[in-house]
Design a protein around this motif. Sequence first.
Motif, short mmCIF file in Angstrom:
data_model
loop_
_atom_site.label_atom_id
_atom_site.label_comp_id
_atom_site.label_asym_id
_atom_site.label_seq_id
_atom_site.Cartn_x
_atom_site.Cartn_y
_atom_site.Cartn_z
N ARG A 142 54.62 -22.24 78.27
CA ARG A 142 55.30 -21.28 79.15
C ARG A 142 55.72 -21.94 80.45
O ARG A 142 56.82 -21.69 80.96
N ILE A 143 54.87 -22.80 81.00
CA ILE A 143 55.14 -23.41 82.31
C ILE A 143 55.96 -24.69 82.19
O ILE A 143 56.91 -24.91 82.94
N ILE A 144 55.62 -25.56 81.25
CA ILE A 144 56.27 -26.87 81.14
C ILE A 144 57.62 -26.77 80.44
O ILE A 144 58.56 -27.48 80.75
N LYS A 145 57.71 -25.90 79.45
CA LYS A 145 58.97 -25.66 78.71
C LYS A 145 59.59 -26.93 78.12
O LYS A 145 60.76 -27.23 78.38
N PRO A 146 58.84 -27.69 77.31
CA PRO A 146 59.47 -28.85 76.67
C PRO A 146 60.59 -28.41 75.74
O PRO A 146 60.50 -27.35 75.12
N GLN A 147 61.63 -29.19 75.64
CA GLN A 147 62.79 -28.84 74.81
C GLN A 147 62.75 -29.46 73.42
O GLN A 147 63.17 -28.87 72.45
N GLU A 189 42.79 -23.23 74.76
CA GLU A 189 42.99 -21.98 75.51
C GLU A 189 44.14 -22.05 76.51
O GLU A 189 44.60 -21.05 77.03
N SER A 190 44.63 -23.28 76.76
CA SER A 190 45.74 -23.46 77.71
C SER A 190 47.08 -23.74 77.02
O SER A 190 48.08 -23.97 77.70
N TRP A 191 47.13 -23.73 75.69
CA TRP A 191 48.37 -24.06 74.99
C TRP A 191 49.52 -23.15 75.40
O TRP A 191 50.62 -23.61 75.69
N LYS A 192 49.28 -21.85 75.38
CA LYS A 192 50.36 -20.91 75.70
C LYS A 192 50.86 -21.12 77.12
O LYS A 192 52.06 -21.10 77.37
N ASP A 193 49.93 -21.33 78.05
CA ASP A 193 50.33 -21.59 79.44
C ASP A 193 51.11 -22.89 79.54
O ASP A 193 52.09 -22.97 80.30
N PHE A 194 50.69 -23.89 78.78
CA PHE A 194 51.39 -25.18 78.81
C PHE A 194 52.85 -25.01 78.41
O PHE A 194 53.76 -25.43 79.13
N PRO A 204 55.94 -28.96 87.15
CA PRO A 204 56.32 -28.73 85.74
C PRO A 204 57.47 -29.61 85.26
O PRO A 204 57.48 -30.04 84.10
N MET A 205 58.44 -29.91 86.13
CA MET A 205 59.57 -30.73 85.73
C MET A 205 59.13 -32.18 85.48
O MET A 205 59.55 -32.81 84.50
N PHE A 206 58.28 -32.71 86.36
CA PHE A 206 57.76 -34.05 86.14
C PHE A 206 56.97 -34.11 84.84
O PHE A 206 57.16 -35.02 84.02
N LEU A 207 56.09 -33.12 84.62
CA LEU A 207 55.28 -33.09 83.40
C LEU A 207 56.14 -32.94 82.16
O LEU A 207 55.85 -33.52 81.11
#
Length: 197
Positions: free
Chosen positions: A186-191, A179-184, A115-118
């Motif tokens: 939640r997991i990636i947490k872009p600032q 369908e994966s937007w919320k997971d994206f 997630p940090m790399f992404l």
Amino acid sequence: MISEAKAEIIGLLCAEGNYYNKISSYWQFYKDRNKYYYMNNKRSVCIQFGNFDIRLLKKFQKLLLKEYNYSPKVEKDRVRICKRFIINNLLNYSNYGCLNWKVPFGVMSNRKIIPMFLRGYFEGDGCFCKNKIVFSSCNLRGLKQIKKLLYKLNIKSTIQGPFIRKNKKPSYFVYIKKESWKDFFRIIKPQFKYKPL
């Protein structure tokens, strides 16, 4: 072992970084001596992170301070890494430049830091626009690796392209399925590239 901060640094550099190693000759002014000197065949080596978002440049600076205890100057649209040991360390993980970058094995094999790399890559070469979450690059091989990372996080995506523009390299896009937007998020947490759903 790649730390979380280093994974994000590498992600940002894969998106917006370049490695320079060149020899040039030029006149340079030294303020303390009030005099110009001719620099003949001077080698310049640096890794540069470029972006027009000052918040992202400052974030990159903070990550370098955390990982390397090194805080280079934030310029108008870039941060230059000039310390050789940091440059050599970062080159162990990837080449940098739009066609040269790749996801390091240490990221591919460690689900915890994916997630940090992404996040770093998305903040540099991604966007939330026209109701789409998109990663973009001219580097198809690299984007296929991005898709694999997303798959490991159970985030569904698709690759499209090439898209041809006049006088530009062909570009490719990884689209996150709706369908994966919320997971994206939640997991990636872009600032800086985030739109509440």
